[in-house]
Motif scaffolding. Sequence first.
Motif, PDB file in Angstrom:
ATOM      1  N   LEU A 176       0.821  -1.223   0.000  1.00  9.15           N
ATOM      2  CA  LEU A 176       0.000   0.000   0.000  1.00  9.15           C
ATOM      3  C   LEU A 176       0.851   1.268   0.000  1.00  9.15           C
ATOM      4  O   LEU A 176       0.586   2.197  -0.765  1.00  9.15           O
ATOM      5  CB  LEU A 176      -0.927   0.008   1.217  1.00  9.15           C
ATOM      6  CG  LEU A 176      -2.371  -0.398   0.967  1.00  9.15           C
ATOM      7  CD1 LEU A 176      -3.191  -0.179   2.240  1.00  9.15           C
ATOM      8  CD2 LEU A 176      -2.991   0.400  -0.174  1.00  9.15           C
ATOM      9  N   GLY A 177       1.853   1.292   0.862  1.00 11.34           N
ATOM     10  CA  GLY A 177       2.715   2.475   0.940  1.00 11.34           C
ATOM     11  C   GLY A 177       3.421   2.743  -0.383  1.00 11.34           C
ATOM     12  O   GLY A 177       3.665   3.904  -0.743  1.00 11.34           O
ATOM     13  N   ASN A 178       3.733   1.680  -1.094  1.00 16.58           N
ATOM     14  CA  ASN A 178       4.409   1.826  -2.389  1.00 16.58           C
ATOM     15  C   ASN A 178       3.451   2.344  -3.449  1.00 16.58           C
ATOM     16  O   ASN A 178       3.762   3.251  -4.221  1.00 16.58           O
ATOM     17  CB  ASN A 178       4.968   0.477  -2.870  1.00 16.58           C
ATOM     18  CG  ASN A 178       5.896  -0.169  -1.861  1.00 16.58           C
ATOM     19  OD1 ASN A 178       5.495  -0.494  -0.751  1.00 16.58           O
ATOM     20  ND2 ASN A 178       7.137  -0.350  -2.218  1.00 16.58           N
ATOM     21  N   ILE A 179       2.246   1.762  -3.478  1.00 15.94           N
ATOM     22  CA  ILE A 179       1.348   2.133  -4.584  1.00 15.94           C
ATOM     23  C   ILE A 179       0.763   3.530  -4.385  1.00 15.94           C
ATOM     24  O   ILE A 179       0.499   4.239  -5.353  1.00 15.94           O
ATOM     25  CB  ILE A 179       0.246   1.068  -4.839  1.00 15.94           C
ATOM     26  CG1 ILE A 179      -0.699   0.909  -3.663  1.00 15.94           C
ATOM     27  CG2 ILE A 179       0.855  -0.269  -5.232  1.00 15.94           C
ATOM     28  CD1 ILE A 179      -1.884  -0.018  -3.959  1.00 15.94           C
ATOM     29  N   ILE A 180       0.620   3.939  -3.121  1.00 15.59           N
ATOM     30  CA  ILE A 180       0.138   5.315  -2.876  1.00 15.59           C
ATOM     31  C   ILE A 180       1.184   6.312  -3.393  1.00 15.59           C
ATOM     32  O   ILE A 180       0.860   7.295  -4.066  1.00 15.59           O
ATOM     33  CB  ILE A 180      -0.166   5.522  -1.373  1.00 15.59           C
ATOM     34  CG1 ILE A 180      -1.455   4.773  -1.005  1.00 15.59           C
ATOM     35  CG2 ILE A 180      -0.265   7.006  -1.023  1.00 15.59           C
ATOM     36  CD1 ILE A 180      -1.740   4.672   0.484  1.00 15.59           C
ATOM     37  N   ALA A 181       2.442   6.041  -3.098  1.00 15.20           N
ATOM     38  CA  ALA A 181       3.517   6.932  -3.571  1.00 15.20           C
ATOM     39  C   ALA A 181       3.571   6.925  -5.100  1.00 15.20           C
ATOM     40  O   ALA A 181       3.687   7.972  -5.739  1.00 15.20           O
ATOM     41  CB  ALA A 181       4.856   6.486  -2.992  1.00 15.20           C
ATOM     42  N   LYS A 182       3.455   5.745  -5.685  1.00 16.00           N
ATOM     43  CA  LYS A 182       3.507   5.648  -7.150  1.00 16.00           C
ATOM     44  C   LYS A 182       2.349   6.419  -7.789  1.00 16.00           C
ATOM     45  O   LYS A 182       2.509   7.097  -8.802  1.00 16.00           O
ATOM     46  CB  LYS A 182       3.458   4.170  -7.573  1.00 16.00           C
ATOM     47  CG  LYS A 182       3.394   3.934  -9.064  1.00 16.00           C
ATOM     48  CD  LYS A 182       4.681   4.284  -9.783  1.00 16.00           C
ATOM     49  CE  LYS A 182       4.557   4.094 -11.282  1.00 16.00           C
ATOM     50  NZ  LYS A 182       5.831   4.236 -11.976  1.00 16.00           N
ATOM     51  N   GLN A 183       1.182   6.324  -7.167  1.00 19.46           N
ATOM     52  CA  GLN A 183       0.025   7.009  -7.728  1.00 19.46           C
ATOM     53  C   GLN A 183       0.239   8.528  -7.745  1.00 19.46           C
ATOM     54  O   GLN A 183      -0.189   9.213  -8.675  1.00 19.46           O
ATOM     55  CB  GLN A 183      -1.243   6.635  -6.940  1.00 19.46           C
ATOM     56  CG  GLN A 183      -2.529   7.016  -7.633  1.00 19.46           C
ATOM     57  CD  GLN A 183      -2.644   6.483  -9.071  1.00 19.46           C
ATOM     58  OE1 GLN A 183      -2.075   5.439  -9.407  1.00 19.46           O
ATOM     59  NE2 GLN A 183      -3.354   7.204  -9.912  1.00 19.46           N
ATOM     60  N   GLU A 184       0.911   9.040  -6.709  1.00 25.51           N
ATOM     61  CA  GLU A 184       1.220  10.486  -6.696  1.00 25.51           C
ATOM     62  C   GLU A 184       2.139  10.826  -7.873  1.00 25.51           C
ATOM     63  O   GLU A 184       1.979  11.873  -8.494  1.00 25.51           O
ATOM     64  CB  GLU A 184       1.875  10.888  -5.364  1.00 25.51           C
ATOM     65  CG  GLU A 184       0.920  10.837  -4.182  1.00 25.51           C
ATOM     66  CD  GLU A 184      -0.336  11.677  -4.390  1.00 25.51           C
ATOM     67  OE1 GLU A 184      -0.205  12.851  -4.801  1.00 25.51           O
ATOM     68  OE2 GLU A 184      -1.452  11.155  -4.167  1.00 25.51           O
ATOM     69  N   ALA A 185       3.069   9.915  -8.170  1.00 22.23           N
ATOM     70  CA  ALA A 185       3.975  10.137  -9.310  1.00 22.23           C
ATOM     71  C   ALA A 185       3.174  10.121 -10.613  1.00 22.23           C
ATOM     72  O   ALA A 185       3.362  10.969 -11.498  1.00 22.23           O
ATOM     73  CB  ALA A 185       5.067   9.072  -9.331  1.00 22.23           C
ATOM     74  N   VAL A 186       2.253   9.166 -10.709  1.00 21.89           N
ATOM     75  CA  VAL A 186       1.423   9.051 -11.913  1.00 21.89           C
ATOM     76  C   VAL A 186       0.591  10.329 -12.097  1.00 21.89           C
ATOM     77  O   VAL A 186       0.504  10.869 -13.198  1.00 21.89           O
ATOM     78  CB  VAL A 186       0.521   7.797 -11.832  1.00 21.89           C
ATOM     79  CG1 VAL A 186      -0.534   7.798 -12.933  1.00 21.89           C
ATOM     80  CG2 VAL A 186       1.366   6.526 -11.898  1.00 21.89           C
TER      81      VAL A 186
END
Length: 298
Positions: free
Chosen positions: A152-162
């Motif tokens: 979860l912590g990874n995908i939330i950060a990635k989504q901000e990048a997206v």
Amino acid sequence: MSRIAYVDGRYVPHLHAQVAMEDRGYQFADGMYEYLTFFNRKVINPDLHFDRFERSMRELEIPQPMPREALRMVMMELIARNGYTDGGIYIQVTRGVARRNHPFPKAPKPVLTLGIYPSKTPAPAAYEHGVKVISHRDIRWKRPDIKSISLLGNIIAKQEAVKVGVAEAWLVNDAGEVTECSHSNCHIVDSKGRLITHPADQQILGGITRTTLLRLARELQIEVIERPYTLEEAKNAAEAFNTSVTANVLPVVQIDDAVIGTGKPGPVSKRLLEAMLEDIYQQTGKIIPTKTEAKAAA
Ligand code: PDD
């Protein structure tokens, strides 16, 4: 033709690959995974992945579903059945199916699944011009050295990048230090050409590509310093880049609003990228293009 997946002992069409609702992976993220890449049907560094895979299982006390050699055979069978030349293999093991209850089940029967994916190697332009990234607070659990499926912590950060249209999120811990990225490791180069990278302790995943990177850097007589560095230091670095089995060595030319170095991939990153791609070529015979002209000519 639908892709073929492997689910708990059977090869099945990917679209029909299913696990039980009470699989502990589904309910508790109680499992771990590996992602390997292959070119010309040759898997890159399989034993380094299997070492990490077995370590993750030991750390989580998940019984190994099958011996390494059997797993290797399933992986190769999956590549053969799908007829893929290049691609990625996702391997996941969970603690298996049990009535929803927090304690580990007394006699867990781990569930092993494997899926195959098309190659995600970055476009030549990304290598040629570098990519932009953002920084993001590292909100993950405190054992990211275990390749847990709890991301979860990874995908939330990635989504901000997206959302802002950049390639990655560099994760920053509460001490202001860059640990790693949402799905890759990150590294900087200082003004003296030294490679600085967060130590492979419990705060980061020990990337297979990172391990290869450090070996190649030493072979190239690039000094390697394994120590934490702050986001501020990264923004003022001469060079920066990410590593993972899919990205290989991907130059970073901007972190948030800060342009890194000259704003172009630097000489140390380029040498390491070249060495990494040569290492892949030696293992698989695959040439990965890093120049847009090369793609146009192909
Ligand atoms: N990601 N750090 C994190 C959080 C990662 O998810 C990954 C890999 C890495 C780099 O590890 P390696 O060099 O072994 O790929 C570092 C994979 C590709 C994924 O989750 O799909």
